[in-house]
Design a protein around this motif. Structure first.
Motif, short mmCIF file in Angstrom:
data_model
loop_
_atom_site.label_atom_id
_atom_site.label_comp_id
_atom_site.label_asym_id
_atom_site.label_seq_id
_atom_site.Cartn_x
_atom_site.Cartn_y
_atom_site.Cartn_z
N GLN A 1 0.84 -1.20 0.00
CA GLN A 1 0.00 0.00 0.00
C GLN A 1 0.88 1.25 0.00
N GLU A 2 1.90 1.26 0.83
CA GLU A 2 2.81 2.41 0.90
C GLU A 2 3.50 2.65 -0.44
N ARG A 3 3.97 1.58 -1.08
CA ARG A 3 4.63 1.74 -2.39
C ARG A 3 3.68 2.36 -3.40
N VAL B 1 0.97 4.25 -2.81
CA VAL B 1 0.69 5.64 -2.46
C VAL B 1 1.89 6.53 -2.81
N MET B 2 3.08 6.09 -2.47
CA MET B 2 4.27 6.90 -2.76
C MET B 2 4.46 7.09 -4.26
N TYR C 1 1.84 9.70 -5.62
CA TYR C 1 2.06 11.08 -5.19
C TYR C 1 3.50 11.54 -5.36
N ASP D 1 7.56 9.12 1.54
CA ASP D 1 6.99 8.66 2.81
C ASP D 1 5.47 8.66 2.68
N ALA D 2 4.86 7.55 3.06
CA ALA D 2 3.40 7.44 2.96
C ALA D 2 2.69 7.93 4.21
N ARG E 1 -4.50 2.58 6.52
CA ARG E 1 -3.90 1.57 5.65
C ARG E 1 -4.90 0.62 5.00
#
Length: 149
Positions: free
Chosen positions: A20-22, A24-25, A28, A32-33, A70
Motif C-alpha cells: 500500500q505504501e509503495r 501511495v508513494m 504522489y 513517505d506514505a 492503511r
C-alpha cells in the motif's frame, strides 16, 4: 472472504501495508506514505483462498473517534467489492471498541478509494493531522450507528 483480527506487526499484514505504501508513494511522488499502524491499532487482514487479499486498521484519534488506516486491496483482488466489505468490517470492529465516529485521510490521486468511502456514507470534512495543509489530501468522517436487526 475470511477476516482475521491480527496484531499491527503481523508479517502478512505488514507485507500488504508495504505494498500500500509503495502504491501511495508512486501515485504522489513522495518518499513517505505517512503514519502507519501502531500497537494501539486494531487490524483486519482479509484472505481469499489462503491468499492475503487486503487489510485495514483503525487507530484511536480522539475520545470516541477512530481513524481508518492503511486500507488496501491487493491488485489481483480488486473489482470484487472487497474494499467495501473491509470498510464495513472495520466499522463494526470500531463500534465494538467504543468508537462512535471514524475519520480518514485519502488523496486526490485515489479516486477509487474516495468512491468507496463516499458510497459508504463518509462525508468530507476539513483536513487534520499530518496532512492538514496538503492540497492533495481529502478527509472524511462517518458517524457510526449500531446495526439494525
Amino acid at each position: 472472504m475470511a477476516l482475521l483480527l491480527v496484531p499491527h506487526d503481523d508479517p502478512r499484514l505488514l507485507a500488504l501495508v508495504r505494498a500500500q505504501e509503495r502504491e501511495v508513494m508512486a501515485r504522489y511522488g513522495v518518499a513517505d506514505a505517512g503514519p502507519g499502524l501502531g500497537p494501539s491499532s486494531t487490524c483486519l487482514l482479509a484472505t481469499e483462498d489462503d491468499d492475503d487479499a487486503g487489510c485495514v486498521g483503525v487507530a484511536p484519534l480522539a475520545p470516541g473517534v477512530g481513524e481508518v488506516k492503511r486500507m488496501y486491496v491487493a491488485p489481483r483482488h480488486r473489482g470484487r467489492r472487497l474494499a467495501a466489505r473491509l470498510l464495513a468490517a472495520v466499522e463494526e470492529e470500531a463500534l465494538r471498541r467504543g468508537f462512535h465516529a471514524l475519520r480518514l485521510e485519502a488523496g486526490t490521486q485515489q479516486p477509487e478509494a474516495v468512491a468507496v468511502y463516499e458510497r459508504a456514507g463518509y462525508q468530507r470534512i476539513p483536513c487534520y493531522g499530518n496532512f492538514a495543509d496538503d492540497p492533495s489530501t481529502l478527509c472524511f468522517e462517518k458517524h457510526l450507528t449500531e446495526p439494525q436487526g
